[in-house]
Design a protein around this motif. Structure first.
Motif, PDB file in Angstrom:
ATOM      1  N   UNK A 230      48.697 -53.313 -49.860  1.00 22.68           N
ATOM      2  CA  UNK A 230      49.446 -54.463 -50.367  1.00 22.68           C
ATOM      3  C   UNK A 230      50.902 -54.404 -49.940  1.00 22.68           C
ATOM      4  N   UNK A 231      51.476 -55.597 -49.790  1.00 23.21           N
ATOM      5  CA  UNK A 231      52.882 -55.766 -49.425  1.00 23.21           C
ATOM      6  C   UNK A 231      53.465 -56.786 -50.393  1.00 23.21           C
ATOM      7  N   UNK A 232      54.650 -56.506 -50.930  1.00 25.40           N
ATOM      8  CA  UNK A 232      55.305 -57.468 -51.820  1.00 25.40           C
ATOM      9  C   UNK A 232      56.567 -57.995 -51.151  1.00 25.40           C
TER      10      UNK A 232
ATOM     11  N   UNK B 126      58.052 -63.858 -56.519  1.00 20.28           N
ATOM     12  CA  UNK B 126      57.502 -62.570 -56.098  1.00 20.28           C
ATOM     13  C   UNK B 126      56.086 -62.829 -55.590  1.00 20.28           C
ATOM     14  N   UNK B 127      55.830 -62.408 -54.367  1.00 22.48           N
ATOM     15  CA  UNK B 127      54.509 -62.613 -53.769  1.00 22.48           C
ATOM     16  C   UNK B 127      53.899 -61.263 -53.403  1.00 22.48           C
TER      17      UNK B 127
ATOM     18  N   UNK C 162      47.807 -62.767 -52.014  1.00 18.74           N
ATOM     19  CA  UNK C 162      46.925 -62.420 -53.129  1.00 18.74           C
ATOM     20  C   UNK C 162      47.388 -63.065 -54.431  1.00 18.74           C
ATOM     21  N   UNK C 163      48.694 -63.003 -54.703  1.00 17.97           N
ATOM     22  CA  UNK C 163      49.161 -63.694 -55.898  1.00 17.97           C
ATOM     23  C   UNK C 163      50.636 -64.022 -55.780  1.00 17.97           C
ATOM     24  N   UNK C 164      51.009 -65.080 -56.488  1.00 18.71           N
ATOM     25  CA  UNK C 164      52.387 -65.566 -56.532  1.00 18.71           C
ATOM     26  C   UNK C 164      52.812 -65.501 -57.992  1.00 18.71           C
ATOM     27  N   UNK C 165      53.871 -64.743 -58.274  1.00 17.19           N
ATOM     28  CA  UNK C 165      54.274 -64.504 -59.657  1.00 17.19           C
ATOM     29  C   UNK C 165      55.537 -65.288 -59.969  1.00 17.19           C
TER      30      UNK C 165
END
Length: 341
Positions: A87-89, A95-96, A108-111
């Motif tokens: 994973x990479x943020x 924050x992705x 994967x997700x968007x916070x």
């Protein structure tokens, strides 16, 4: 760490755009891999994943993907054993979390914790907890810090593997918060510090969120831009003020008074990175120079760096490879360079 016996000291990669954010992977099977973020003053930006081909000694772009706005920070999951998904943020407007594979990089997700509003205050920075990779903390210009909990599930077809929720959000400063970093003290899970436009360094404990400790305040109340914990000794941290040619080193046991000041820069400091393997070495970067300091003599004054490297442009960022302490990465203009130290 020579590559096939070749004692080359500098490897260079040229991106198609100005590079700002960057980070080394810590996965044992992906040694010379970095993620780079573009700095283009428009909505459409990019992230590239590049790797050093050990046979040819050349950097190769492994993948490029679109990113809204420039990334203010990029970080690979701090998973040195390769136990979690790759994973990479990134942070910018949100924050992705991205999942990286040889075939593609997909979101994967968007916070975003502004559930009732389309507006989001930009995120200035974030940190991924090394002890518990299910925790991330973000800092924002809206004066808050948010700690997120991630859940990682097993693969089920194309269903997203990662989701996240707000564990806690707090008003951390009186003005914009510019950086956040988890401390390794007390088990390394619950304590973090932040810096911001009010010129203070503040320390928080997730177990006692009702109060914070002010560790340091800039004497002229200049904004503090970056905060960096010593990797080996959690008592020490470094910070830098806006437009300042010096780095301030603090000891949390002696709040309010710097234990050292690194003042040999000719221009304002843009980046700080502690050595991963030594408590007394730190790299700082200004407009053209990356300097490595030995701070063993603290609290005696530290006059000069022990190593200096001059780049061909203004250095925007410096990153010391945590799993390969021989290597430091810098970026300037559209170039990434990794330097053997």
């Amino acid at each position: 760490m020579s590559l096939h016996g070749k004692r080359k000291e500098v490897y260079k990669y040229e991106a198609p755009w100005t590079v700002y954010a960057m980070n080394w992977t810590v996965r044992p099977d992906k040694r010379f891999r970095l993620a780079l973020g573009s700095f283009v003053e428009e909505y459409n930006n990019k992230v590239q994943i590049v790797g050093l081909e050990e046979k040819s000694s050349d950097f190769v772009c492994r993948s490029t993907f679109d990113h809204p706005y420039p990334t203010t920070k990029i970080m690979w999951i701090p998973d040195t054993k390769g136990a979690h998904p790759d994973l990479l943020a990134t942070c910018g407007d949100y924050l992705r979390i991205w999942r990286v594979s040889d075939a593609e990089t997909r979101l994967e997700c968007l916070l975003n914790n502004k559930k009732n509003s389309d507006f989001c205050a930009p995120l200035t920075s974030f940190d991924w907890n090394e002890v518990d990779p299910n925790l991330l903390g973000t800092s924002s210009i809206d004066t808050t810090c948010t700690v997120w909990g991630l859940e990682t599930r097993q693969v089920l077809g194309r269903v997203n593997l990662v989701s996240g929720h707000v564990k806690t959000q707090l008003i951390a400063h009186d003005k914009e918060v510019y950086d956040i970093s988890f401390s390794r003290a007390g088990g390394g899970r619950d304590m973090f510090a932040s810096v911001g436009a009010d010129g203070s360094v503040r320390m928080f404990d997730l177990r006692h969120m009702e109060h914070s400790t002010i560790i340091y305040e800039d004497p002229l109340h200049h904004p503090l831009l970056r905060l960096c914990w010593n990797k080996q000794d959690p008592n020490y941290l470094a910070t830098m003020a806006m437009d300042s040619p010096q780095v301030v080193i603090l000891d949390v046991r002696l709040p309010c008074t710097p234990v050292a000041k690194l003042s040999n820069h000719r221009a304002c400091v843009n980046g700080i990175a502690w050595a991963p393997h030594s408590s007394c070495h730190i790299c700082t970067a200004d407009d053209h120079q990356a300097l490595i300091w030995d701070i063993q003599q603290m609290p005696r004054a530290i006059e000069d760096p022990i190593l200096a490297y001059t780049a061909a442009g203004e250095i925007n960022n410096v990153q010391w490879a945590s799993t390969q302490p021989d290597w430091i990465a810098i970026c300037y203009n559209n170039c990434l360079e990794i330097l053997r130290v």
